[in-house]
Scaffold this motif. Structure first.
Motif, short mmCIF file in Angstrom:
data_model
loop_
_atom_site.label_atom_id
_atom_site.label_comp_id
_atom_site.label_asym_id
_atom_site.label_seq_id
_atom_site.Cartn_x
_atom_site.Cartn_y
_atom_site.Cartn_z
N ARG A 1 36.61 49.09 38.84
CA ARG A 1 35.91 47.65 38.64
C ARG A 1 35.49 46.98 39.78
O ARG A 1 34.37 46.64 40.06
CB ARG A 1 36.45 47.04 37.58
CG ARG A 1 36.30 47.32 36.08
CD ARG A 1 36.44 46.08 35.03
NE ARG A 1 37.71 45.57 35.24
CZ ARG A 1 38.83 46.20 34.58
NH1 ARG A 1 38.72 47.40 33.77
NH2 ARG A 1 40.12 45.81 34.51
N LYS A 2 36.75 46.75 40.37
CA LYS A 2 36.61 45.71 41.70
C LYS A 2 35.35 46.57 42.70
O LYS A 2 34.91 45.70 43.22
CB LYS A 2 37.79 45.52 42.32
CG LYS A 2 38.61 44.69 41.26
CD LYS A 2 39.68 43.98 42.33
CE LYS A 2 41.14 44.89 41.98
NZ LYS A 2 42.40 44.34 42.60
N ALA B 1 41.29 42.87 30.41
CA ALA B 1 42.03 43.94 31.30
C ALA B 1 42.21 43.29 32.53
O ALA B 1 43.48 43.32 33.03
CB ALA B 1 41.09 45.11 31.35
N ASP B 2 41.53 42.52 33.24
CA ASP B 2 41.82 42.10 34.46
C ASP B 2 42.84 41.00 34.45
O ASP B 2 43.75 41.04 35.13
CB ASP B 2 40.82 41.19 35.03
CG ASP B 2 39.39 41.89 35.58
OD1 ASP B 2 38.37 41.49 35.74
OD2 ASP B 2 39.51 43.23 35.28
N TRP C 1 41.08 49.08 37.04
CA TRP C 1 40.90 47.62 37.44
C TRP C 1 40.14 47.81 38.97
O TRP C 1 39.38 47.13 39.55
CB TRP C 1 42.18 47.02 37.80
CG TRP C 1 42.13 45.81 38.14
CD1 TRP C 1 41.25 44.83 37.84
CD2 TRP C 1 43.31 45.02 38.64
NE1 TRP C 1 41.44 43.33 38.43
CE2 TRP C 1 42.85 43.40 38.96
CE3 TRP C 1 44.65 45.42 39.20
CZ2 TRP C 1 43.97 42.68 39.47
CZ3 TRP C 1 45.45 44.52 39.70
CH2 TRP C 1 45.28 43.31 39.76
N ARG C 2 40.69 48.91 39.85
CA ARG C 2 40.39 49.14 41.09
C ARG C 2 38.98 49.73 41.08
O ARG C 2 37.97 49.11 41.92
CB ARG C 2 41.37 50.28 41.69
CG ARG C 2 40.99 50.46 43.40
CD ARG C 2 41.68 51.46 43.83
NE ARG C 2 43.24 51.49 43.55
CZ ARG C 2 43.82 52.56 43.09
NH1 ARG C 2 43.17 53.58 42.68
NH2 ARG C 2 45.11 52.41 42.77
N THR D 1 33.86 42.96 36.28
CA THR D 1 35.05 42.11 35.73
C THR D 1 35.15 42.73 34.09
O THR D 1 34.23 43.10 33.49
CB THR D 1 34.99 40.65 35.68
OG1 THR D 1 33.85 40.26 35.18
CG2 THR D 1 34.87 40.31 37.20
N ASP E 1 45.66 49.73 36.07
CA ASP E 1 45.29 49.40 37.46
C ASP E 1 44.32 50.39 38.03
O ASP E 1 43.58 50.05 38.91
CB ASP E 1 46.50 49.46 38.32
CG ASP E 1 47.44 50.69 38.03
OD1 ASP E 1 47.28 51.28 37.04
OD2 ASP E 1 47.92 51.49 38.96
N CYS F 1 46.08 42.92 34.10
CA CYS F 1 46.50 43.62 35.58
C CYS F 1 47.13 42.49 36.47
O CYS F 1 48.16 42.70 37.07
CB CYS F 1 45.23 44.11 36.17
SG CYS F 1 44.70 45.61 35.31
N GLU F 2 46.50 41.26 36.28
CA GLU F 2 46.98 40.27 37.07
C GLU F 2 48.48 39.91 36.80
O GLU F 2 49.19 39.54 37.57
CB GLU F 2 46.16 38.97 37.00
CG GLU F 2 44.83 39.12 37.76
CD GLU F 2 43.73 38.26 37.08
OE1 GLU F 2 42.54 38.63 37.58
OE2 GLU F 2 44.02 37.57 36.28
#
Ligand code: T1G
Length: 697
Positions: free
Chosen positions: A541-542, A551-552, A538-539, A547, A535, A555-556
C-alpha cells in the motif's frame, strides 16, 4: 494374420491373430469417445461376433493412451446414439472373453469401457481414474455401478470422489487389473488365451452375483469412507451425487442403479457447476497458449537452473525445479543464510517423507540436485536464473545488473517479483529480451499457478521457455502483462477495496470470512491477510501511496497477524481457531462514530457482492489493458492461485451467471455512495452489460 478389417475406416480397427481379435481405438490425440468412436466399437463387436474364427477380443488404444473418456467437446450438445452405457453393455455382453489392455490414460468413460471388459491388464504407464467429479459430474456410463462390484464400495467411492488417477501398480493392488506388464497387449492376449482354454463363458461385472454380495458386505466401510470424502466438498454438488450413486450400487439392482446414475448425470451435465468446471478445464488448456508469437518461435533450451535467494520463495522454487529433475544452483550472500535455506528445504522434504508421500531415497535424490553457493559467479553455467530476493526494486535492479554481467550469453534472467515493474527490472540489464517474470506462489514447490510476466522486450523464445519450464514443473503457466500486481495480486487488491468499510459499517472479520467461505473459498480475506502477514500488504500500500486505516493502525502497533499473535484476529496458544479482537471492533466503531455511520448487521450476500464485484471489475480493466490474454486466463489464475471455487468457474465465468448488468448496477451504486473511483464500472463491463453479453472464453 488376417488383413485389418476397419470396422469404421478411421476410428476403430479390428485385426485377428490366431483366433484373438485386436480391437484398437484410434481417435487421435487421446481416443476420446466421440460419436464416431462409439459407433465404431459397436460395429467392431458385431463384426467380431459374426466371425467364428474369433475366440476372444483384446481392446487397446492407439497412440499414447487407452482412452481419455467421453468427448467433452460434445457436452452441451444433444446426446447422440449409440450412448456410451449401451456401448459398454455391448462389450460386456460379448459372448467370448474381452480383455482390456491399458497403457497411458484410461480416464472417465475410458475406464468405464475397460470395466465393461471381462478382464483388464495394465502397463506401468497406465493412468486409470474417474475424473468426472472434476467436471462437476459423476461417472455416467456405469462406473458408479461396476467399480464398487470390482474393488468394493469403499475403495470405489474414494477413487470416484477424488477424481485422481491411479497407476498400474496401485490399480493391481486395488483389483482394477489382474496384471501389470510392459507388453500389455501380449499379456492381454495370454490372459485371453487362458480364458478361452478355461471353457467358462465370461461373466460381466453387472451380472456377477458373488461380487455384488461381497460389495454389499462392505457397506459399513463404504459409509465411513463416504463421510470422510464429503468433508472437502464445500458447496460442490458432484461429490454428494457420486456418493449417492455408489450407494445405489449396493441398494438397487444393476438396471435400477444405471437408470439412477443416468438421471443424476444428465441433471449435473446441464447444471451451472459442471458448465463452470468444463469452462475451467478448457481455460486451463488455453492458458498455456500465447497469442501473437511468430509461428516458428521455439522455446530457448533450459537444462540447468540457478536460484538467487534461499528464503521461503527461493527455497520453494529450488525444490520445484529439483522435483522436476533439474540440477539447481542455490545462491545466497552468507553461509548462515544459505545453511538456513538448505535446512528449510531438508525440513520440507522430511515432512513429505513423514507423511509417506516420498521415500528417504527420493528425498536424498532431490536434495542432491540442489547445490549451495556463496559466489554469484556460479550462475555462469545456468540456462535459467531465477531471482527470489527481497521485494525491493533497488535490490532487484542491482542484482539483475550483476547477473547480466556474470551469466552465460544465452541465459534467461527471470524475476520472481510478485508485483514490481518487470520492464524497469529488465532495463537494468543489457539483455532486456532475455528478461521474463516467473511469479511463483508460496509454497512454490506446491502451488500450481505460475504467472509468466511478458515484459515489453521479452523475446518469444524466452517467453516460450518460461511457459515450457512451468509445465515441466507440473505448474499451470499463465502469460500476463506488466502492471502493479500483474493479474492475480491486482485482483486481490480489488477484492480488498471494501473490506474496511464492511468492518466500519458493522460486519466483523469473522462474518466477512464466513460469508467468503460460504461462497466456496477455503479461507476468508481477513484470515488470509493475517496468514500472509499484514506487513506485506502494508508495504504494497505504501508503495502505491494508499492507506487502510484499520490495517495501518494494526501494523503501526506491530500486529502483523499470525506471526505476531495479533492482527485482525487474536491467536492464542492452544486455540485452534482465531479469536475476535475487541480492539479491532472498537476501532471500527470509533471510525463509524466519527464518520456518522450507523452500524448494522450486513447480510452475507451483500458481503460477497462487495468483495466479488470489484474483482470482476478489475478483471474487466485487465482485459481492456491487454494484461491478460483472455477472460479464461483470469479464471485459471484465481482458481489455481487463490482458491476461487472451481465449480463457480472463476470470477469472469461466475460474472456470466450473476449477470453483468446486475454487477454494473451494484458497482455504480457503490461508486455513487462512496465517490471512490475503484468502484466505477469499467468501460468493458458497461459495454458488455449494455449488450446483454458475458466475458466468454
Ligand atoms: N475429450 C475431448 N478432448 C480431449 C479430452 C476429452 N476427454 N481429453 C483431452 N482432450 C484434448 C485436449 O483438450 C487437447 O486438445 C488434447 O486432447 C490433448 O490433451 C461418460 C462423462 C487425457 C490426461 O476428464 O485429463 O468420460 O488443446 O493437452 O497433457 O463417465 O487430456 O490439443 O486441441 O491435456 O497428454 C473424462 C480429460 C471425460 C480426461 C492427456 N475424461 N483429459 O493429457 O494432453 S467425462 C477426462 C485429460 C467422461 C463418462 C464421463 C488429459 C489427458 P488440444 P492434453 P495430455
Amino acid at each position: 494374420m488376417t488383413e485389418p478389417h476397419s470396422a469404421s475406416p478411421d476410428v476403430v480397427t479390428l485385426t485377428q491373430e490366431n483366433g484373438i481379435a485386436l480391437l484398437t481405438l484410434n481417435n487421435p490425440p487421446v481416443n476420446a469417445l466421440s460419436t464416431a468412436l462409439r459407433a465404431g466399437i459397436v460395429a467392431a463387436l458385431a463384426e467380431a461376433a459374426a466371425d467364428p474364427a474369433i475366440e476372444a477380443i483384446v481392446m487397446t488404444g492407439a497412440g499414447r493412451g487407452f482412452c481419455a473418456g467421453a468427448d467433452i467437446t460434445e457436452f452441451g450438445k444433444p446426446p447422440r446414439e449409440p450412448f456410451l452405457p449401451d456401448v459398454i453393455a455391448a462389450i460386456e455382453a460379448f459372448p467370448k472373453p474381452v480383455v482390456a489392455a491399458i497403457h497411458g490414460p484410461a480416464l472417465g468413460g475410458g475406464l468405464e469401457v475397460a470395466l465393461g471388459a471381462h478382464a483388464r491388464v495394465a502397463a506401468p504407464s497406465a493412468k486409470m481414474g474417474l475424473p468426472e467429479v472434476k467436471l462437476g459430474l459423476i461417472p455416467g456410463a456405469g462406473g458408479t455401478q461396476r467399480l464398487p462390484r470390482l474393488i468394493g464400495p469403499a475403495a470405489a467411492v474414494k477413487l470416484i470422489v477424488s477424481g485422481e488417477p491411479v497407476g498400474g501398480a496401485e490399480a493391481l493392488k486395488l483389483g482394477i487389473v489382474t496384471e501389470v506388464a510392459e507388453d500389455v497387449v501380449a499379456a492381454a492376449r495370454a490372459l485371453a488365451r487362458q480364458m478361452i482354454a478355461s471353457g467358462v463363458a465370461p461373466v460381466g461385472l453387472s451380472s456377477d452375483a458373488a461380487r455384488l454380495e461381497a460389495a454389499r458386505a462392505g457397506r459399513d466401510a463404504f459409509e465411513a469412507a463416504a463421510a470422510e470424502v464429503l468433508k472437502g466438498a464445500r458447496g460442490a454438488e458432484a461429490p454428494a451425487a457420486c456418493v449417492a450413486a455408489v450407494r445405489n450400487s449396493l441398494d438397487l439392482d444393476f438396471e435400477a442403479g444405471m437408470k439412477a446414475e443416468r438421471a443424476a448425470f444428465l441433471s449435473l451435465v446441464a447444471g451451472d457447476q459442471s458448465k463452470a468446471l468444463r469452462h475451467a478445464f478448457f481455460a486451463e488448456k488455453a492458458a498455456a497458449k500465447i497469442d501473437g508469437l511468430p509461428a516458428d518461435a521455439v522455446a530457448r533450451p533450459v537444462r540447468s537452473v540457478a536460484v538467487i535467494g534461499a528464503g521461503t520463495m527461493g527455497g520453494g522454487i529450488a525444490m520445484a525445479f529439483a522435483n522436476a529433475g533439474y540440477p539447481v544452483t542455490l545462491i545466497e550472500t552468507s553461509a548462515e543464510a544459505l545453511a538456513r535455506g538448505q535446512g528449510n528445504i531438508d525440513k520440507n522434504y522430511a515432512s513429505t517423507v513423514a507423511r509417506g508421500r516420498m521415500s528417504e531415497a527420493e528425498k536424498a535424490e532431490r536434495i542432491a540436485r540442489i547445490t549451495g553457493w556463496l559466489d554469484l559467479g556460479a550462475v555462469a553455467s545456468a540456462d535459467l536464473i531465477v531471482e527470489a530476493v527481497f521485494e525491493d526494486m533497488g535490490v532487484k535492479k542491482t542484482l539483475m545488473a550483476d547477473l547480466d554481467r556474470l551469466a552465460g550469453p544465452d541465459a534467461i534472467l527471470a524475476t520472481n517479483t510478485s508485483y514490481l515493474d518487470v520492464n524497469e527490472i529488465a532495463a537494468a540489464t543489457s539483455r532486456p529480451e532475455a528478461v521474463v517474470g516467473m511469479h511463483f506462489f508460496s509454497p512454490a514447490n506446491i502451488m500450481k499457478l505460475l504467472e509468466v510476466v511478458r515484459a515489453e522486450k521479452t523475446a518469444p523464445d524466452v517467453l516460450l521457455a518460461a511457459v515450457e519450464v512451468g509445465r515441466k514443473l507440473g505448474k499451470i503457466p499463465v502469460v500476463v502483462g506488466v502492471c502493479n500486481g500483474f493479474v492475480g495480486n491486482r485482483i486481490l487488491r480489488a477484492q480488498r477495496n471494501d473490506l474496511e468499510a464492511l468492518l466500519v459499517e458493522g460486519a466483523s472479520p469473522a462474518e466477512v470470512d464466513a460469508a467468503w467461505n460460504g461462497f466456496g473459498f477455503p479461507m476468508g480475506p481477513f484470515a488470509m491477510l493475517d496468514l500472509a502477514g499484514l506487513d506485506i500488504s502494508w508495504r504494497a500500500r505504501k508503495a502505491l501511496g494508499q492507506t487502510a486505516e484499520i490495517a495501518d493502525h494494526l501494523c503501526e502497533q506491530g500486529r502483523f497477524g499470525q506471526k505476531t499473535g495479533r492482527g485482525f484476529y487474536r491467536y492464542e496458544p492452544g486455540e485452534r481457531k482465531p479469536l475476535a479482537d475487541s480492539e479491532v471492533e472498537d476501532l471500527a466503531k470509533a471510525i463509524a462514530a466519527r464518520e456518522g455511520i450507523t452500524r448494522r448487521s450486513i447480510p452475507a450476500a451483500e458481503i460477497v457482492e462487495r468483495l466479488l464485484y470489484p474483482m470482476i471489475n478489475e478483471g474487466a480493466r485487465i482485459l481492456e489493458e491487454g494484461i491478460a490474454q483472455r477472460p479464461g486466463d483470469i479464471d485459471v489464475i484465481w482458481i489455481f492461485g487463490y482458491g476461487f471455487p472451481a465449480w463457480r468457474g472463476g470470477p469472469m465465468h461466475a460474472a456470466g451467471n450473476i449477470g453483468l448488468a446486475r454487477i454494473r448496477d451494484g458497482l455504480q451504486a457503490r461508486f455513487e455512495q462512496s465517490g471512490r473511483a475503484e468502484f466505477k464500472p469499467a468501460a468493458l463491463l458497461e459495454r458488455l452489460a449494455a449488450d446483454g453479453g458475458s466475458f466468454a472464453g
